[in-house]
Design a protein around this motif. Structure first.
Motif, PDB file in Angstrom:
ATOM      1  N   ALA A 229       0.805  -1.220   0.000  1.00 45.83           N
ATOM      2  CA  ALA A 229       0.000   0.000   0.000  1.00 45.83           C
ATOM      3  C   ALA A 229       0.837   1.269   0.000  1.00 45.83           C
ATOM      4  CB  ALA A 229      -0.931   0.004   1.217  1.00 45.83           C
ATOM      5  N   LEU A 230       2.045   1.211   0.577  1.00 45.79           N
ATOM      6  CA  LEU A 230       2.857   2.410   0.745  1.00 45.79           C
ATOM      7  C   LEU A 230       4.329   2.105   0.553  1.00 45.79           C
ATOM      8  CD1 LEU A 230       1.482   4.117   3.987  1.00 45.79           C
ATOM      9  CD2 LEU A 230       1.584   5.181   1.745  1.00 45.79           C
ATOM     10  N   LYS A 231       5.024   3.017  -0.100  1.00 44.35           N
ATOM     11  CA  LYS A 231       6.481   2.934  -0.104  1.00 44.35           C
ATOM     12  C   LYS A 231       6.987   3.441   1.239  1.00 44.35           C
ATOM     13  CE  LYS A 231       7.178   3.533  -5.086  1.00 44.35           C
ATOM     14  NZ  LYS A 231       7.826   4.376  -6.136  1.00 44.35           N
ATOM     15  N   LEU A 232       8.111   2.923   1.663  1.00 42.01           N
ATOM     16  CA  LEU A 232       8.652   3.280   2.971  1.00 42.01           C
ATOM     17  C   LEU A 232       8.886   4.782   3.104  1.00 42.01           C
ATOM     18  CD1 LEU A 232       9.437   1.997   5.632  1.00 42.01           C
ATOM     19  CD2 LEU A 232      11.714   1.575   4.711  1.00 42.01           C
ATOM     20  N   GLU A 233       9.440   5.390   2.060  1.00 43.19           N
ATOM     21  CA  GLU A 233       9.720   6.827   2.134  1.00 43.19           C
ATOM     22  C   GLU A 233       8.438   7.653   2.258  1.00 43.19           C
ATOM     23  OE1 GLU A 233      10.493   5.549  -2.247  1.00 43.19           O
ATOM     24  OE2 GLU A 233      10.742   4.745  -0.206  1.00 43.19           O
ATOM     25  N   ASN A 234       7.358   7.192   1.619  1.00 42.08           N
ATOM     26  CA  ASN A 234       6.081   7.901   1.725  1.00 42.08           C
ATOM     27  C   ASN A 234       5.478   7.742   3.115  1.00 42.08           C
ATOM     28  OD1 ASN A 234       6.294   8.650  -0.957  1.00 42.08           O
ATOM     29  ND2 ASN A 234       5.064   6.953  -1.714  1.00 42.08           N
ATOM     30  N   ALA A 235       5.642   6.542   3.671  1.00 37.31           N
ATOM     31  CA  ALA A 235       5.145   6.307   5.024  1.00 37.31           C
ATOM     32  C   ALA A 235       5.887   7.183   6.033  1.00 37.31           C
ATOM     33  CB  ALA A 235       5.300   4.834   5.386  1.00 37.31           C
ATOM     34  N   LEU A 236       7.190   7.307   5.865  1.00 39.27           N
ATOM     35  CA  LEU A 236       7.973   8.162   6.758  1.00 39.27           C
ATOM     36  C   LEU A 236       7.510   9.615   6.670  1.00 39.27           C
ATOM     37  CD1 LEU A 236      11.521   6.668   6.155  1.00 39.27           C
ATOM     38  CD2 LEU A 236      10.343   6.768   8.364  1.00 39.27           C
ATOM     39  N   GLU A 237       7.290  10.078   5.460  1.00 35.52           N
ATOM     40  CA  GLU A 237       6.847  11.460   5.263  1.00 35.52           C
ATOM     41  C   GLU A 237       5.479  11.702   5.892  1.00 35.52           C
ATOM     42  OE1 GLU A 237       6.004  14.626   1.593  1.00 35.52           O
ATOM     43  OE2 GLU A 237       6.809  12.622   1.177  1.00 35.52           O
ATOM     44  N   SER A 238       4.612  10.707   5.771  1.00 29.61           N
ATOM     45  CA  SER A 238       3.229  10.873   6.253  1.00 29.61           C
ATOM     46  C   SER A 238       3.086  10.686   7.757  1.00 29.61           C
ATOM     47  CB  SER A 238       2.309   9.877   5.534  1.00 29.61           C
ATOM     48  OG  SER A 238       2.287  10.109   4.146  1.00 29.61           O
ATOM     49  N   TYR A 239       3.832   9.724   8.329  1.00 32.66           N
ATOM     50  CA  TYR A 239       3.544   9.317   9.699  1.00 32.66           C
ATOM     51  C   TYR A 239       4.626   9.615  10.736  1.00 32.66           C
ATOM     52  CZ  TYR A 239       0.205   6.607   6.945  1.00 32.66           C
ATOM     53  OH  TYR A 239      -0.766   6.236   6.071  1.00 32.66           O
ATOM     54  N   LEU A 240       5.856   9.845  10.306  1.00 40.57           N
ATOM     55  CA  LEU A 240       6.929  10.018  11.281  1.00 40.57           C
ATOM     56  C   LEU A 240       6.686  11.171  12.257  1.00 40.57           C
ATOM     57  CD1 LEU A 240       9.634   9.011  12.356  1.00 40.57           C
ATOM     58  CD2 LEU A 240      10.769  10.474  10.665  1.00 40.57           C
ATOM     59  N   PRO A 241       6.248  12.357  11.800  1.00 41.98           N
ATOM     60  CA  PRO A 241       6.017  13.448  12.767  1.00 41.98           C
ATOM     61  C   PRO A 241       5.002  13.080  13.852  1.00 41.98           C
ATOM     62  CG  PRO A 241       6.094  14.304  10.527  1.00 41.98           C
ATOM     63  CD  PRO A 241       6.055  12.816  10.401  1.00 41.98           C
ATOM     64  N   GLU A 242       3.897  12.445  13.459  1.00 42.05           N
ATOM     65  CA  GLU A 242       2.885  12.020  14.436  1.00 42.05           C
ATOM     66  C   GLU A 242       3.447  10.960  15.376  1.00 42.05           C
ATOM     67  OE1 GLU A 242      -0.021  12.987  15.257  1.00 42.05           O
ATOM     68  OE2 GLU A 242      -0.988  14.021  13.580  1.00 42.05           O
ATOM     69  N   MET A 243       4.266  10.062  14.849  1.00 43.47           N
ATOM     70  CA  MET A 243       4.857   9.017  15.683  1.00 43.47           C
ATOM     71  C   MET A 243       5.786   9.619  16.734  1.00 43.47           C
ATOM     72  SD  MET A 243       5.759   5.938  13.010  1.00 43.47           S
ATOM     73  CE  MET A 243       6.333   4.877  14.356  1.00 43.47           C
ATOM     74  N   LEU A 244       6.630  10.537  16.310  1.00 38.59           N
ATOM     75  CA  LEU A 244       7.567  11.151  17.245  1.00 38.59           C
ATOM     76  C   LEU A 244       6.833  11.935  18.327  1.00 38.59           C
ATOM     77  CD1 LEU A 244      10.264  12.354  14.690  1.00 38.59           C
ATOM     78  CD2 LEU A 244      10.513  10.508  16.365  1.00 38.59           C
ATOM     79  N   ALA A 245       5.761  12.622  17.937  1.00 37.93           N
ATOM     80  CA  ALA A 245       4.971  13.384  18.911  1.00 37.93           C
ATOM     81  C   ALA A 245       4.310  12.444  19.922  1.00 37.93           C
ATOM     82  CB  ALA A 245       3.916  14.229  18.193  1.00 37.93           C
ATOM     83  N   THR A 246       3.799  11.322  19.432  1.00 36.42           N
ATOM     84  CA  THR A 246       3.159  10.347  20.321  1.00 36.42           C
ATOM     85  C   THR A 246       4.176   9.744  21.279  1.00 36.42           C
ATOM     86  OG1 THR A 246       1.487   9.813  18.645  1.00 36.42           O
ATOM     87  CG2 THR A 246       1.841   8.189  20.405  1.00 36.42           C
ATOM     88  N   ALA A 247       5.357   9.415  20.765  1.00 37.91           N
ATOM     89  CA  ALA A 247       6.410   8.859  21.621  1.00 37.91           C
ATOM     90  C   ALA A 247       6.814   9.855  22.704  1.00 37.91           C
ATOM     91  CB  ALA A 247       7.621   8.468  20.781  1.00 37.91           C
ATOM     92  N   ARG A 248       6.863  11.148  22.356  1.00 36.15           N
ATOM     93  CA  ARG A 248       7.195  12.169  23.352  1.00 36.15           C
ATOM     94  C   ARG A 248       6.115  12.246  24.431  1.00 36.15           C
ATOM     95  NH1 ARG A 248       9.111  15.095  18.807  1.00 36.15           N
ATOM     96  NH2 ARG A 248       7.118  16.180  18.615  1.00 36.15           N
ATOM     97  N   THR A 249       4.864  12.137  24.020  1.00 35.71           N
ATOM     98  CA  THR A 249       3.756  12.167  24.973  1.00 35.71           C
ATOM     99  C   THR A 249       3.870  11.008  25.968  1.00 35.71           C
ATOM    100  OG1 THR A 249       2.257  13.237  23.390  1.00 35.71           O
ATOM    101  CG2 THR A 249       1.241  12.023  25.208  1.00 35.71           C
ATOM    102  N   ILE A 250       4.190   9.830  25.455  1.00 31.02           N
ATOM    103  CA  ILE A 250       4.345   8.663  26.327  1.00 31.02           C
ATOM    104  C   ILE A 250       5.530   8.864  27.271  1.00 31.02           C
ATOM    105  CG2 ILE A 250       4.808   6.180  26.388  1.00 31.02           C
ATOM    106  CD1 ILE A 250       3.447   6.035  23.597  1.00 31.02           C
ATOM    107  N   GLY A 251       6.637   9.367  26.723  1.00 27.16           N
ATOM    108  CA  GLY A 251       7.815   9.608  27.543  1.00 27.16           C
ATOM    109  C   GLY A 251       7.542  10.609  28.663  1.00 27.16           C
ATOM    110  N   GLU A 252       6.778  11.654  28.357  1.00 27.69           N
ATOM    111  CA  GLU A 252       6.423  12.646  29.379  1.00 27.69           C
ATOM    112  C   GLU A 252       5.575  12.014  30.477  1.00 27.69           C
ATOM    113  OE1 GLU A 252       4.529  15.611  27.046  1.00 27.69           O
ATOM    114  OE2 GLU A 252       6.406  16.380  26.177  1.00 27.69           O
ATOM    115  N   ALA A 253       4.667  11.114  30.080  1.00 27.57           N
ATOM    116  CA  ALA A 253       3.839  10.428  31.078  1.00 27.57           C
ATOM    117  C   ALA A 253       4.690   9.510  31.957  1.00 27.57           C
ATOM    118  CB  ALA A 253       2.751   9.618  30.375  1.00 27.57           C
ATOM    119  N   LEU A 254       5.693   8.867  31.372  1.00 29.61           N
ATOM    120  CA  LEU A 254       6.599   8.013  32.153  1.00 29.61           C
ATOM    121  C   LEU A 254       7.411   8.843  33.140  1.00 29.61           C
ATOM    122  CD1 LEU A 254       7.903   5.579  29.385  1.00 29.61           C
ATOM    123  CD2 LEU A 254       6.294   5.041  31.226  1.00 29.61           C
ATOM    124  N   ASP A 255       7.913   9.981  32.679  1.00 35.50           N
ATOM    125  CA  ASP A 255       8.678  10.863  33.560  1.00 35.50           C
ATOM    126  C   ASP A 255       7.806  11.358  34.716  1.00 35.50           C
ATOM    127  OD1 ASP A 255      10.900  10.561  31.977  1.00 35.50           O
ATOM    128  OD2 ASP A 255      10.660  12.478  30.933  1.00 35.50           O
TER     129      ASP A 255
END
Length: 264
Positions: A229-255
């Motif tokens: 369905a998706l090339k890897l580079e397109n997936a990175l462009e589309s989803y990486l910013p949201e993924m990084l933001a979500t990971a930061r949210t989880i990290g803040e909750a852990l802290d």
């Protein structure tokens, strides 16, 4: 010699892990999953039945884990806070992007799922549950974990893997060369072009980003999508910013969980 496993014990553990991961298996499936001859699988199954760790399904020659398997983890409390912190954010992320997201930690030579949202979306070929494992060097989450490990820890893990008779040394050497831990840390994510060690080999790709607790790598958060369905580079462009933001949210909750006193 220190660090050399007892082969019969390792085989029994491999069989139990396979049964627990797949929920129900035939004797032949157990033999293949544990990479042991059929007679050896039969002896292992008989031992696990005797110890009460598995049971035979009524009217079927299939074997499934018992609640006693769950009790083996009763003393281990690592991922409870992690799952609590991650659950709502990864459900929200799946709602936004459509694809399933999982949280995994390193356990020995594998990455183990603590939670996932495969049940929250139709965009998945199979369901994955806590306890499912993936190889360190052939998964996005595993590569990420290896990249963020201390140099000494990474060297020790690779030493254990070299001592494992079930791991092809040529494969291990090639995978180690391809790891590029420094590049993964510089980018802040890891990828797997094709996932071959899951329920649908070769049909999915994945991107993993780190979750930090107090500045140290705690877990990998992975988004899985159909490779067709998706090339890897397109997936990175589309989803990486949201993924990084979500990971930061989880990290803040852990802290925050670390900073807050535990209620009596």
């Amino acid at each position: 010699m220190k660090g050399v496993p007892i082969q019969s014990f390792s085989r029994a553990i491999a069989a139990l892990k396979a049964i627990n991961r797949n929920r129900s298996m035939t004797m032949m499936e157990i033999s293949r999953a544990a990479n042991v001859p059929y007679p050896t699988a039969h002896r292992i199954v008989q031992t696990l039945l005797y110890e009460g760790l598995i049971e035979q399904e009524p009217a079927r020659k299939r074997y499934r884990p018992t609640l006693l398997v769950q009790s083996l983890s009763s003393g281990y409390q690592h991922d409870g806070v992690l799952v609590e912190a991650a659950r709502a954010p990864i459900v929200d992320l799946t709602r936004k992007v459509g694809w399933p997201v999982s949280i995994a930690i390193r356990v020995g030579k594998n990455m183990m799922l603590c939670d996932s949202t495969h049940a929250n979306t139709s965009l998945t070929f199979a369901q994955y549950y806590p306890g499912f494992t993936l190889p360190l060097l052939d998964s996005a989450s595993g590569k990420l974990s290896m990249a963020y490990a201390d140099d000494d820890e990474r060297a020790q893990i690779l030493k254990w893997m070299r001592a494992d008779q079930d791991i092809d040394p040529n494969y291990l050497a090639a995978a180690e060369l391809a790891l590029n831990a420094e590049g993964i840390r510089a980018r802040g994510y890891a990828v797997q072009g094709r996932n071959y060690f899951n329920h649908t080999p070769g049909k999915t790709s994945s991107i993993a980003v780190p979750i930090f607790k107090q500045g140290r790598f705690e877990a990998a958060m992975t988004l899985v999508f159909f490779a067709s369905a998706l090339k890897l580079e397109n997936a990175l462009e589309s989803y990486l910013p949201e993924m990084l933001a979500t990971a930061r949210t989880i990290g803040e909750a852990l802290d925050k969980a670390v900073a807050e006193p535990v209620a009596a």
